[in-house]
Design a protein around this motif. Structure first.
Motif, PDB file in Angstrom:
ATOM      1  N   ARG A  15       0.834  -1.207   0.000  1.00  0.00           N
ATOM      2  CA  ARG A  15       0.000   0.000   0.000  1.00  0.00           C
ATOM      3  C   ARG A  15       0.874   1.265   0.000  1.00  0.00           C
ATOM      4  O   ARG A  15       1.018   1.925  -1.012  1.00  0.00           O
ATOM      5  N   GLN A  19       1.767   2.939  -3.602  1.00  0.00           N
ATOM      6  CA  GLN A  19       0.734   3.923  -3.961  1.00  0.00           C
ATOM      7  C   GLN A  19       1.256   5.079  -4.824  1.00  0.00           C
ATOM      8  O   GLN A  19       0.517   5.682  -5.580  1.00  0.00           O
ATOM      9  N   LYS A  54      -9.167   8.610  -8.636  1.00  0.00           N
ATOM     10  CA  LYS A  54      -8.716   9.841  -9.300  1.00  0.00           C
ATOM     11  C   LYS A  54      -7.551  10.435  -8.510  1.00  0.00           C
ATOM     12  O   LYS A  54      -6.645  11.036  -9.071  1.00  0.00           O
ATOM     13  N   VAL A  56      -5.553   8.606  -6.239  1.00  0.00           N
ATOM     14  CA  VAL A  56      -4.444   7.633  -6.167  1.00  0.00           C
ATOM     15  C   VAL A  56      -4.730   6.468  -7.134  1.00  0.00           C
ATOM     16  O   VAL A  56      -5.241   5.423  -6.739  1.00  0.00           O
ATOM     17  N   LEU A 100      -6.702   0.906   3.807  1.00  0.00           N
ATOM     18  CA  LEU A 100      -7.058   2.273   4.194  1.00  0.00           C
ATOM     19  C   LEU A 100      -8.481   2.598   3.731  1.00  0.00           C
ATOM     20  O   LEU A 100      -8.831   2.293   2.584  1.00  0.00           O
ATOM     21  N   ASN A 136      -4.202  15.963   1.654  1.00  0.00           N
ATOM     22  CA  ASN A 136      -4.264  14.512   1.543  1.00  0.00           C
ATOM     23  C   ASN A 136      -5.687  13.994   1.398  1.00  0.00           C
ATOM     24  O   ASN A 136      -5.959  13.126   0.575  1.00  0.00           O
ATOM     25  N   ARG A 147     -16.041  12.521   9.528  1.00  0.00           N
ATOM     26  CA  ARG A 147     -16.179  11.464   8.510  1.00  0.00           C
ATOM     27  C   ARG A 147     -15.796  10.103   9.068  1.00  0.00           C
ATOM     28  O   ARG A 147     -16.353   9.091   8.656  1.00  0.00           O
ATOM     29  N   ALA A 201       2.984   8.582  12.737  1.00  0.00           N
ATOM     30  CA  ALA A 201       3.720   8.606  11.471  1.00  0.00           C
ATOM     31  C   ALA A 201       4.595   9.843  11.322  1.00  0.00           C
ATOM     32  O   ALA A 201       4.157  10.964  11.585  1.00  0.00           O
ATOM     33  N   CYS A 264       4.482   9.235  -0.090  1.00  0.00           N
ATOM     34  CA  CYS A 264       3.089   9.674  -0.147  1.00  0.00           C
ATOM     35  C   CYS A 264       2.936  10.675  -1.287  1.00  0.00           C
ATOM     36  O   CYS A 264       3.723  11.615  -1.402  1.00  0.00           O
TER      37      CYS A 264
HETATM   38  P1  HMG Z   1     -13.213  14.307  -2.076  1.00  0.00           P
HETATM   39  O1  HMG Z   1     -13.058  14.759  -3.513  1.00  0.00           O
HETATM   40  O2  HMG Z   1     -13.262  15.371  -1.035  1.00  0.00           O
HETATM   41  O3  HMG Z   1     -14.467  13.341  -1.897  1.00  0.00           O
HETATM   42  O4  HMG Z   1     -12.051  13.299  -1.760  1.00  0.00           O
HETATM   43  P2  HMG Z   1     -15.976  13.518  -2.222  1.00  0.00           P
HETATM   44  O5  HMG Z   1     -16.702  12.774  -1.170  1.00  0.00           O
HETATM   45  O6  HMG Z   1     -16.324  14.950  -2.474  1.00  0.00           O
HETATM   46  O7  HMG Z   1     -16.148  12.721  -3.609  1.00  0.00           O
HETATM   47  C1  HMG Z   1     -15.554  13.158  -4.832  1.00  0.00           C
HETATM   48  C2  HMG Z   1     -15.441  11.981  -5.782  1.00  0.00           C
HETATM   49  O8  HMG Z   1     -14.596  10.974  -5.223  1.00  0.00           O
HETATM   50  C3  HMG Z   1     -16.769  11.297  -6.074  1.00  0.00           C
HETATM   51  O9  HMG Z   1     -16.671  10.740  -7.375  1.00  0.00           O
HETATM   52  C4  HMG Z   1     -16.763  10.169  -5.080  1.00  0.00           C
HETATM   53  O10 HMG Z   1     -17.569   9.098  -5.484  1.00  0.00           O
HETATM   54  C5  HMG Z   1     -15.307   9.750  -5.088  1.00  0.00           C
HETATM   55  P3  HMG Z   1     -17.221  11.499  -8.675  1.00  0.00           P
HETATM   56  O11 HMG Z   1     -18.680  11.742  -8.355  1.00  0.00           O
HETATM   57  O12 HMG Z   1     -16.458  12.794  -8.787  1.00  0.00           O
HETATM   58  O13 HMG Z   1     -16.970  10.558  -9.786  1.00  0.00           O
HETATM   59  N1  HMG Z   1     -14.898   9.090  -3.830  1.00  0.00           N
HETATM   60  C6  HMG Z   1     -14.370   7.861  -3.766  1.00  0.00           C
HETATM   61  N2  HMG Z   1     -14.051   6.961  -4.701  1.00  0.00           N
HETATM   62  C7  HMG Z   1     -13.525   5.807  -4.279  1.00  0.00           C
HETATM   63  N3  HMG Z   1     -13.278   5.515  -2.981  1.00  0.00           N
HETATM   64  C8  HMG Z   1     -13.571   6.397  -2.022  1.00  0.00           C
HETATM   65  C9  HMG Z   1     -14.134   7.631  -2.404  1.00  0.00           C
HETATM   66  N4  HMG Z   1     -14.528   8.708  -1.716  1.00  0.00           N
HETATM   67  C10 HMG Z   1     -14.991   9.596  -2.603  1.00  0.00           C
HETATM   68  N5  HMG Z   1     -13.321   6.090  -0.747  1.00  0.00           N
HETATM   69  C11 HMG Z   1     -10.978  11.510  -0.582  1.00  0.00           C
HETATM   70  C12 HMG Z   1     -11.863  12.752  -0.460  1.00  0.00           C
HETATM   71  C13 HMG Z   1     -10.541  11.145   0.807  1.00  0.00           C
HETATM   72  C14 HMG Z   1     -11.764  10.392  -1.199  1.00  0.00           C
HETATM   73  C15 HMG Z   1      -9.793  11.882  -1.479  1.00  0.00           C
HETATM   74  O14 HMG Z   1      -9.185  13.020  -0.963  1.00  0.00           O
HETATM   75  C16 HMG Z   1      -8.765  10.779  -1.588  1.00  0.00           C
HETATM   76  O15 HMG Z   1      -9.036   9.703  -2.110  1.00  0.00           O
HETATM   77  N6  HMG Z   1      -7.502  11.062  -1.151  1.00  0.00           N
HETATM   78  C17 HMG Z   1      -6.413  10.116  -1.253  1.00  0.00           C
HETATM   79  C18 HMG Z   1      -5.759  10.005   0.063  1.00  0.00           C
HETATM   80  C19 HMG Z   1      -4.641   8.974   0.023  1.00  0.00           C
HETATM   81  O16 HMG Z   1      -4.845   7.845  -0.369  1.00  0.00           O
HETATM   82  N7  HMG Z   1      -3.421   9.403   0.452  1.00  0.00           N
HETATM   83  C20 HMG Z   1      -2.335   8.512   0.569  1.00  0.00           C
HETATM   84  C21 HMG Z   1      -2.502   7.562   1.715  1.00  0.00           C
HETATM   85  S1  HMG Z   1      -2.248   8.317   3.306  1.00  0.00           S
HETATM   86  C22 HMG Z   1      -0.574   8.083   3.615  1.00  0.00           C
HETATM   87  O17 HMG Z   1       0.131   7.618   2.768  1.00  0.00           O
HETATM   88  C23 HMG Z   1      -0.085   8.409   4.989  1.00  0.00           C
HETATM   89  C24 HMG Z   1       0.192   7.172   5.866  1.00  0.00           C
HETATM   90  O18 HMG Z   1       1.096   6.285   5.231  1.00  0.00           O
HETATM   91  C25 HMG Z   1       0.786   7.616   7.195  1.00  0.00           C
HETATM   92  C26 HMG Z   1       1.955   8.589   6.988  1.00  0.00           C
HETATM   93  O19 HMG Z   1       3.002   8.182   6.489  1.00  0.00           O
HETATM   94  O20 HMG Z   1       1.748   9.760   7.313  1.00  0.00           O
HETATM   95  C27 HMG Z   1      -1.108   6.407   6.160  1.00  0.00           C
END
Ligand code: HMG
Ligand code: MG
Length: 326
Positions: A15, A19, A54, A56, A100, A136, A147, A201, A264
């Motif tokens: 993951r 990613q 979209k 990731v 996640l 993020n 949420r 983290a 990330c």
């Molecule tokens: P958003 O645009 O605010 O969400 O994104 P929304 O609710 O307004 O929806 C917009 C669109 O996204 C819609 O689709 C939803 O259906 C879709 P459209 O109508 O435009 O076609 N959508 C989704 N699709 C699939 N799965 C979902 C989902 N939710 C909404 N769950 C959201 C908010 C959180 C979804 C977005 O910001 C996102 O996906 N961000 C990616 C975050 C991510 O993966 N970051 C990397 C991982 S975190 C990390 O690496 C840190 C960690 O390792 C610890 C560290 O090191 O710090 C964990």
């Protein structure tokens, strides 16, 4: 020094490690890595994320990866019931797979599949920094907590464990240094929601041992030491030292990444998590048990690095591979 005698490692390579890869990595390759990790003795693996494709794209194959996890589980159950050896010794042990889920949509997608393709554990991920939260997951810290509430509740109702990841607990790419009080506040919010375990983290790998200890101590105001893990990216080469500093506080669970993969997408310039190989080499050298076979772990890292067309980003792996070649 009273260090833990056993350490549990969660490999987050499939993951966190993958990613950020620009080249498409087929689900079969991800599963090949997962299978090799469990064969090396990993009992916890973070396999994918149910986030927006979209945002990731690399995690867009989450359902396919979880179908493969279902297959691995069935194979493991069959091998346990016959008591026979299988391709992977690791299949004799129950492996816990985590994913996640940033919102209800993510959780719903994760449990839309048949039961044996569900994750054992979900991860809600928040940040100690406002700016990182916005970049993020597109919302403020307060909104993210709102949420997460129903996600945590629904997961627990379904018997799925809940972990919380706390990003930017020492430094943020947008806000700079982060005070421990902000970590304490986030840990308190996670605890109030019913999050059972939290990961501290260092998202961008800027932390040094004392700062990391301050972030852990802030978290320990709300969580018992058995419910806290370290998640250290190695951008500045401090992650092993930070791991040792965590052990000194009694922390015995760590997220690491096979072959040091990753980064990330919303923390530019940050490199992967500390390599699992390097952490395992250090721990074994200190007489701390992990249940992991280092040789097989190195093979897993060679496999995924080969698939990506590069060398493993692990000093221990390089040294051991040189020795093997000689
Ligand atoms: P958003 O645009 O605010 O969400 O994104 P929304 O609710 O307004 O929806 C917009 C669109 O996204 C819609 O689709 C939803 O259906 C879709 P459209 O109508 O435009 O076609 N959508 C989704 N699709 C699939 N799965 C979902 C989902 N939710 C909404 N769950 C959201 C908010 C959180 C979804 C977005 O910001 C996102 O996906 N961000 C990616 C975050 C991510 O993966 N970051 C990397 C991982 S975190 C990390 O690496 C840190 C960690 O390792 C610890 C560290 O090191 O710090 C964990
Ligand atoms: Mg990370």
């Amino acid at each position: 020094m009273n260090l833990p005698s056993h350490v549990k490692i969660v490999d987050v390579g499939p993951r966190d490690g993958l990613q950020n890869e620009k080249q498409p990595v087929p689900a079969e390759v991800k599963l090949g890595l997962i299978e090799r990790l469990q064969a090396a003795g990993l009992t916890e693996i973070e396999v994918t994320s149910f986030v927006s494709p979209k945002w990731v794209p690399q995690m867009g194959d989450n359902a396919e990866v979880m179908r493969g996890v279902g297959r691995l589980r069935r194979e493991a159950a069959a091998s346990r019931s016959t008591g026979g050896a299988t391709i992977a010794d690791g299949q004799r042990t129950r492996v816990r797979y985590s994913v996640l889920t940033p919102n209800m949509k993510g959780l719903e997608a994760a449990i839309a599949a048949p039961r044996d393709e569900w994750p054992d554990e979900i991860v809600v991920f928040g940040a100690a920094s406002e700016a990182f939260s916005q970049k993020n997951i597109n919302c403020s810290i307060a909104e993210s907590i709102e949420r997460f509430w129903p996600v945590v509740e629904a997961a627990r109702e379904h018997g799925i464990r809940v972990r919380g990841a706390m990003s930017c607990t020492v430094g943020c790419p947008y806000e700079g240094e982060i005070a421990p009080e902000r970590v304490e506040r986030l840990a308190g919010l996670m605890k109030a929601m019913g999050v059972q375990h939290v990961g501290v983290a260092d998202t961008i790998g800027v932390g040094t041992p004392v700062k990391v200890q301050r972030a852990l101590e802030a978290t320990l105001k709300h969580y018992a030491v058995d419910d806290v893990s370290g998640h250290f990216h190695d951008t500045y080469g401090q992650a092993l030292a930070n791991t040792l500093a965590s052990l000194e506080l009694g922390v015995w669970q760590f997220d690491t990444s096979s072959a040091g993969l990753g980064g990330c997408p919303y923390a530019k310039g940050a490199t992967g998590n500390v390599a699992t190989e390097d952490v395992v080499y250090m721990l074994h050298g200190m007489g701390i048990e992990t249940g992991i076979d280092l040789d097989r772990l190195i093979d897993a890292g060679v496999y995924i690095s080969g698939a990506l067309g590069r060398e493993p980003n692990s000093r221990a792996s390089k040294a051991i591979l040189n020795k093997r070649a000689g």
